[in-house]
Scaffold this active site. Structure first.
Site, PDB file in Angstrom:
ATOM      1  N   TYR A 139     -45.993 -18.463 -10.139  1.00 14.89           N
ATOM      2  CA  TYR A 139     -45.544 -19.489 -11.097  1.00 14.89           C
ATOM      3  C   TYR A 139     -46.704 -20.372 -11.549  1.00 14.89           C
ATOM      4  O   TYR A 139     -46.917 -20.578 -12.755  1.00 14.89           O
ATOM      5  CB  TYR A 139     -44.449 -20.325 -10.431  1.00 14.89           C
ATOM      6  CG  TYR A 139     -44.016 -21.534 -11.218  1.00 14.89           C
ATOM      7  CD1 TYR A 139     -43.612 -21.416 -12.551  1.00 14.89           C
ATOM      8  CD2 TYR A 139     -43.998 -22.805 -10.638  1.00 14.89           C
ATOM      9  CE1 TYR A 139     -43.209 -22.533 -13.279  1.00 14.89           C
ATOM     10  CE2 TYR A 139     -43.588 -23.913 -11.352  1.00 14.89           C
ATOM     11  CZ  TYR A 139     -43.204 -23.778 -12.677  1.00 14.89           C
ATOM     12  OH  TYR A 139     -42.808 -24.877 -13.384  1.00 14.89           O
TER      13      TYR A 139
HETATM   14  P1  NAP Z   1     -33.716 -24.862 -16.139  1.00 15.63           P
HETATM   15  O1  NAP Z   1     -32.791 -26.009 -15.947  1.00 15.63           O
HETATM   16  O2  NAP Z   1     -33.723 -23.750 -15.148  1.00 15.63           O
HETATM   17  O3  NAP Z   1     -33.520 -24.262 -17.591  1.00 15.63           O
HETATM   18  C1  NAP Z   1     -34.303 -23.161 -17.986  1.00 15.63           C
HETATM   19  C2  NAP Z   1     -34.093 -22.921 -19.454  1.00 15.63           C
HETATM   20  O4  NAP Z   1     -34.827 -21.734 -19.808  1.00 15.63           O
HETATM   21  C3  NAP Z   1     -32.639 -22.703 -19.780  1.00 15.63           C
HETATM   22  O5  NAP Z   1     -32.358 -23.347 -21.012  1.00 15.63           O
HETATM   23  C4  NAP Z   1     -32.553 -21.199 -19.914  1.00 15.63           C
HETATM   24  O6  NAP Z   1     -31.587 -20.896 -20.906  1.00 15.63           O
HETATM   25  C5  NAP Z   1     -33.940 -20.818 -20.442  1.00 15.63           C
HETATM   26  N1  NAP Z   1     -34.252 -19.440 -20.080  1.00 15.63           N
HETATM   27  C6  NAP Z   1     -34.339 -18.912 -18.832  1.00 15.63           C
HETATM   28  N2  NAP Z   1     -34.572 -17.594 -18.918  1.00 15.63           N
HETATM   29  C7  NAP Z   1     -34.621 -17.275 -20.243  1.00 15.63           C
HETATM   30  C8  NAP Z   1     -34.824 -16.080 -20.984  1.00 15.63           C
HETATM   31  N3  NAP Z   1     -35.021 -14.905 -20.364  1.00 15.63           N
HETATM   32  N4  NAP Z   1     -34.804 -16.131 -22.326  1.00 15.63           N
HETATM   33  C9  NAP Z   1     -34.604 -17.313 -22.968  1.00 15.63           C
HETATM   34  N5  NAP Z   1     -34.408 -18.483 -22.340  1.00 15.63           N
HETATM   35  C10 NAP Z   1     -34.419 -18.458 -20.986  1.00 15.63           C
HETATM   36  O7  NAP Z   1     -35.240 -25.346 -16.276  1.00 15.63           O
HETATM   37  P2  NAP Z   1     -35.953 -26.764 -16.103  1.00 15.63           P
HETATM   38  O8  NAP Z   1     -35.965 -27.096 -14.659  1.00 15.63           O
HETATM   39  O9  NAP Z   1     -35.427 -27.717 -17.094  1.00 15.63           O
HETATM   40  O10 NAP Z   1     -37.451 -26.358 -16.489  1.00 15.63           O
HETATM   41  C11 NAP Z   1     -37.846 -26.284 -17.846  1.00 15.63           C
HETATM   42  C12 NAP Z   1     -39.348 -26.042 -17.915  1.00 15.63           C
HETATM   43  O11 NAP Z   1     -40.021 -27.066 -17.183  1.00 15.63           O
HETATM   44  C13 NAP Z   1     -39.807 -24.713 -17.314  1.00 15.63           C
HETATM   45  O12 NAP Z   1     -40.853 -24.184 -18.080  1.00 15.63           O
HETATM   46  C14 NAP Z   1     -40.315 -25.111 -15.948  1.00 15.63           C
HETATM   47  O13 NAP Z   1     -41.279 -24.224 -15.452  1.00 15.63           O
HETATM   48  C15 NAP Z   1     -40.892 -26.481 -16.240  1.00 15.63           C
HETATM   49  N6  NAP Z   1     -40.959 -27.361 -15.071  1.00 15.63           N
HETATM   50  C16 NAP Z   1     -39.822 -27.683 -14.386  1.00 15.63           C
HETATM   51  C17 NAP Z   1     -39.906 -28.508 -13.258  1.00 15.63           C
HETATM   52  C18 NAP Z   1     -38.700 -28.907 -12.465  1.00 15.63           C
HETATM   53  O14 NAP Z   1     -38.874 -29.430 -11.336  1.00 15.63           O
HETATM   54  N7  NAP Z   1     -37.481 -28.722 -12.971  1.00 15.63           N
HETATM   55  C19 NAP Z   1     -41.170 -28.995 -12.861  1.00 15.63           C
HETATM   56  C20 NAP Z   1     -42.299 -28.637 -13.601  1.00 15.63           C
HETATM   57  C21 NAP Z   1     -42.176 -27.825 -14.705  1.00 15.63           C
HETATM   58  P3  NAP Z   1     -30.455 -19.756 -20.784  1.00 15.63           P
HETATM   59  O15 NAP Z   1     -30.047 -19.684 -19.350  1.00 15.63           O
HETATM   60  O16 NAP Z   1     -29.407 -20.219 -21.729  1.00 15.63           O
HETATM   61  O17 NAP Z   1     -31.157 -18.550 -21.255  1.00 15.63           O
END
Ligand code: NAP
Length: 250
Positions: free
Chosen positions: A158
């Site tokens: 990741y």
């Molecule tokens: P999340 O709640 O898991 O949501 C992920 C999003 O990505 C959902 O809208 C999902 O939509 C979409 N997605 C997943 N697989 C997909 C695919 N194959 N095609 C198209 N869309 C897809 O994520 P989050 O925690 O908000 O994280 C968002 C971003 O922030 C990510 O890039 C993550 O690496 C980054 N980030 C998160 C954290 C954290 O602690 N949460 C920390 C640092 C960085 P569908 O399911 O509708 O497809």
């Protein structure tokens, strides 16, 4: 002077059906943008859109699975159609974050993480940045993570995918910046989202290492993204802005 207002802009937000992406879609719409909410899950997408419209904002859902290059390119074309010929703001937020020992990662998992976290943003920028450059304006914001900044056991796959995104941010700033397209990234710390539900202990352990001492709410990361997407950041190019509670400062 620059403004946070986004009236009249068309913004494509990937992964906007959940978490940081949904909060970003809501904030960009609140600031006046027509937001294109991308994701796979149409019921979650439509409810994000309905909430935005319910507050008087403008939004449409676009379904796309971003693991396939063809579907990424199709999303770009549909976004341009829905945006009446243009996309002004691209937020590359969709991502997955499987953790674990390197030797346990299957070949398919390596491919999937890189397809979604690296190749999808690459193809979306390839599709959308040239037209922004032709118009002489545009903003691209990539979403990264603190574990792109330092080595963390169990996060090689990741973290390396997001380290690639951070370098792409700088390379695209060099490539498109001279033609008016600003490309930046937000380096997020641990954040409470649907994706991290059930990971309270891991989030708390990561958060404890940072001055803020707590995980973020998705709206706090959205504020940083919306700033970089706006004219308030008019002199900010190629930056990786930590919204990480101070984790990478200490
Ligand atoms: P999340 O709640 O898991 O949501 C992920 C999003 O990505 C959902 O809208 C999902 O939509 C979409 N997605 C997943 N697989 C997909 C695919 N194959 N095609 C198209 N869309 C897809 O994520 P989050 O925690 O908000 O994280 C968002 C971003 O922030 C990510 O890039 C993550 O690496 C980054 N980030 C998160 C954290 C954290 O602690 N949460 C920390 C640092 C960085 P569908 O399911 O509708 O497809």
């Amino acid at each position: 002077m620059g403004s946070l207002d986004l009236t009249g802009r068309v913004a494509l937000v990937t992964g906007a059906t959940s978490g940081i992406g949904a909060a970003t879609a809501a904030l960009l719409a609140q600031r006046g943008a027509h937001v294109l909410v991308a994701g796979r899950d149409s019921s979650r997408g439509e409810s994000v859109v309905a909430a935005i419209r319910g507050r008087g904002g403008k939004a449409d859902f676009v379904a796309a699975d971003l693991r396939e290059a063809q579907s990424v390119r199709q999303l770009a074309r549909r976004a341009v159609d829905l945006g009446s010929g243009r996309v002004d703001i691209l937020v590359n937020n969709a991502g997955i974050y499987p953790f674990g020992p390197t030797e346990k990662a299957a070949e398919g998992e390596v491919d999937t993480v890189y397809a979604l976290n690296v190749k999808a943003p690459f193809h979306l920028v390839a599709e959308l940045a040239p037209a922004m450059a032709e118009r002489g304006s545009g903003a691209i914001v990539n979403v990264s993570t603190v574990v792109a900044a330092y080595g963390a056991a169990g996060m090689a796959l990741y973290g390396s995918s997001k380290a690639a995104v951070e370098l792409l941010t700088k390379a695209w700033a060099a490539e498109y910046g001279p033609r008016g397209v600003r490309v930046n990234a937000v380096r997020s710390g641990p954040t409470r989202t649907e994706g991290t539900a059930g990971m309270d202990e891991e989030l708390a352990a990561l958060a404890a290492q940072a001055p803020a001492g707590r995980p973020a709410e998705p709206e706090e990361i959205a504020e940083a993204i919306a700033y970089l997407a706006s004219d308030a950041a008019s002199f900010v190019h190629g930056a990786v802005l930590p919204a990480d509670g101070g984790r990478t400062a200490v």
